[in-house]
Design a protein around this motif. Structure first.
Motif, PDB file in Angstrom:
ATOM      1  N   ARG A  75       0.892  -1.360  -0.035  1.00 52.88           N
ATOM      2  CA  ARG A  75      -0.062   0.055  -0.021  1.00 52.88           C
ATOM      3  C   ARG A  75       0.807   1.204  -0.110  1.00 52.88           C
ATOM      4  N   PRO A  76       0.560   2.207  -0.641  1.00 55.51           N
ATOM      5  CA  PRO A  76       1.513   3.241  -1.176  1.00 55.51           C
ATOM      6  C   PRO A  76       1.586   4.162   0.035  1.00 55.51           C
ATOM      7  N   VAL A  77       2.859   4.733   0.191  1.00 58.37           N
ATOM      8  CA  VAL A  77       3.354   5.774   1.313  1.00 58.37           C
ATOM      9  C   VAL A  77       4.396   6.767   0.564  1.00 58.37           C
ATOM     10  N   GLY A 132      12.494   6.348 -16.689  1.00 64.19           N
ATOM     11  CA  GLY A 132      11.488   5.250 -16.321  1.00 64.19           C
ATOM     12  C   GLY A 132      10.742   5.766 -15.035  1.00 64.19           C
ATOM     13  N   SER A 133      11.010   6.949 -14.467  1.00 64.57           N
ATOM     14  CA  SER A 133      10.518   7.569 -13.444  1.00 64.57           C
ATOM     15  C   SER A 133       8.758   7.465 -13.630  1.00 64.57           C
ATOM     16  N   LYS A 134       8.127   7.044 -12.536  1.00 66.42           N
ATOM     17  CA  LYS A 134       6.733   7.331 -12.521  1.00 66.42           C
ATOM     18  C   LYS A 134       6.329   8.736 -12.006  1.00 66.42           C
ATOM     19  N   GLY A 185       8.840   0.802  -5.420  1.00 67.24           N
ATOM     20  CA  GLY A 185       7.695  -0.160  -5.401  1.00 67.24           C
ATOM     21  C   GLY A 185       6.559   0.876  -4.802  1.00 67.24           C
ATOM     22  N   PRO A 186       5.622   0.581  -3.573  1.00 70.89           N
ATOM     23  CA  PRO A 186       4.932   1.401  -3.108  1.00 70.89           C
ATOM     24  C   PRO A 186       5.402   2.347  -2.257  1.00 70.89           C
ATOM     25  N   LEU A 205       3.025  15.607  -7.270  1.00 69.23           N
ATOM     26  CA  LEU A 205       1.933  15.021  -6.484  1.00 69.23           C
ATOM     27  C   LEU A 205       0.604  14.513  -7.020  1.00 69.23           C
ATOM     28  N   GLU A 206       0.459  15.106  -8.266  1.00 69.25           N
ATOM     29  CA  GLU A 206      -0.759  14.634  -9.126  1.00 69.25           C
ATOM     30  C   GLU A 206      -0.410  13.129  -9.625  1.00 69.25           C
ATOM     31  N   ASN A 207       0.741  13.023  -9.914  1.00 66.38           N
ATOM     32  CA  ASN A 207       1.186  11.641 -10.537  1.00 66.38           C
ATOM     33  C   ASN A 207       1.339  10.655  -9.273  1.00 66.38           C
ATOM     34  N   TRP A 208       1.616  11.058  -8.129  1.00 68.39           N
ATOM     35  CA  TRP A 208       1.699  10.165  -6.936  1.00 68.39           C
ATOM     36  C   TRP A 208       0.094   9.700  -6.600  1.00 68.39           C
ATOM     37  N   VAL A 209      -0.860  10.513  -6.629  1.00 66.85           N
ATOM     38  CA  VAL A 209      -2.286  10.501  -6.222  1.00 66.85           C
ATOM     39  C   VAL A 209      -2.791   9.707  -7.295  1.00 66.85           C
ATOM     40  N   ARG A 210      -2.380   9.838  -8.825  1.00 64.79           N
ATOM     41  CA  ARG A 210      -3.245   9.181  -9.869  1.00 64.79           C
ATOM     42  C   ARG A 210      -2.873   7.828  -9.762  1.00 64.79           C
ATOM     43  N   SER A 211      -1.468   7.307  -9.127  1.00 66.25           N
ATOM     44  CA  SER A 211      -0.966   6.037  -9.242  1.00 66.25           C
ATOM     45  C   SER A 211      -1.524   5.229  -7.855  1.00 66.25           C
ATOM     46  N   LEU A 212      -2.408   5.879  -7.034  1.00 63.30           N
ATOM     47  CA  LEU A 212      -2.972   5.187  -5.903  1.00 63.30           C
ATOM     48  C   LEU A 212      -4.062   4.079  -6.156  1.00 63.30           C
TER      49      LEU A 212
END
Length: 212
Positions: A75-77, A132-134, A185-186, A205-212
């Motif tokens: 689960r993402p942190v 390759g960074s997300k 990973g997460p 932050l938008e990239n991170w939230v979208r990945s959740l």
């Protein structure tokens, strides 16, 4: 709408982080509640100040347990500033060594600029993002805002709890190279403050939230 808990353990720019996450479409709760932090789609761990004080506050709300259990379950942190530093094995400040969360091996130590720049490192800086960074997808040649005196100056990872190879982003200050961000990973983290980094920080932050 993704539900994000911003962990309130007595350290960090809580409100600016909350507003920044809300602006990119997250449903944000600021709390130290164990169950809420465990069940959210994403957990953001802020941090400002001394490594030792942040670890004391984190343990007081069982934040170290929350982080570990979330990651064990994939689960993402996301850690920010000292919230990134405490994810490493140890921090050394004024000769005092404090154990961190040990999600990554490595030591947080005082910056050592070679060209006479003052410490703390305070201001905007470019970064060297790996391919390759997300987290940095769509973000190119941007600057981010740093405020810190300590950092991870050597990447010591020989083996990781995650099955993926970490993507490490670097930067330099006065010739001193240190970790600016990690994606594993997460578990993701930034030494800089995305909530203070304008459009580039909002995109991250938008990239991170979208990945959740």
């Amino acid at each position: 709408m993704k539900k994000v808990v911003l962990l309130d353990y007595g350290s960090g720019n809580i409100r600016s982080g909350e507003r920044a996450l809300q602006r990119v479409g997250a449903d944000v709760t600021v709390t130290a509640d164990f169950d809420a932090a465990m069940n959210a789609d994403g957990l953001l761990v802020p941090g400002v100040g001394a490594f030792e004080a942040c670890m004391t506050g984190l343990k007081a709300v069982r934040g170290d347990v929350i982080v570990d259990r979330r990651l064990t379950g994939g689960r993402p942190v996301l850690g920010i500033c000292v919230g990134m530093q405490i994810l490493f094995a140890r921090g050394i400040e004024h000769g005092v060594e404090t154990e961190g969360c040990d999600q990554w091996p490595g030591t947080v130590e005082r910056l050592q600029p070679e060209t006479g720049e003052p410490v703390p490192h305070m201001g905007w800086n470019t970064i060297d993002v790996p391919s390759g960074s997300k987290l940095f997808e769509g973000i190119d040649k941007e600057r981010f805002y740093f405020v810190h005196s300590y950092g991870v100056r050597a990447w010591e990872l020989a083996n990781t709890r995650a099955s993926v190879t970490p993507a490490v982003t670097w930067t330099t200050y006065g010739g001193d190279r240190f970790v600016a961000a990690v994606e594993n990973g997460p578990l993701s983290a930034t030494q800089f403050h995305p909530e203070k980094s304008g459009d580039a920080g909002a995109a991250l932050l938008e990239n991170w939230v979208r990945s959740l």
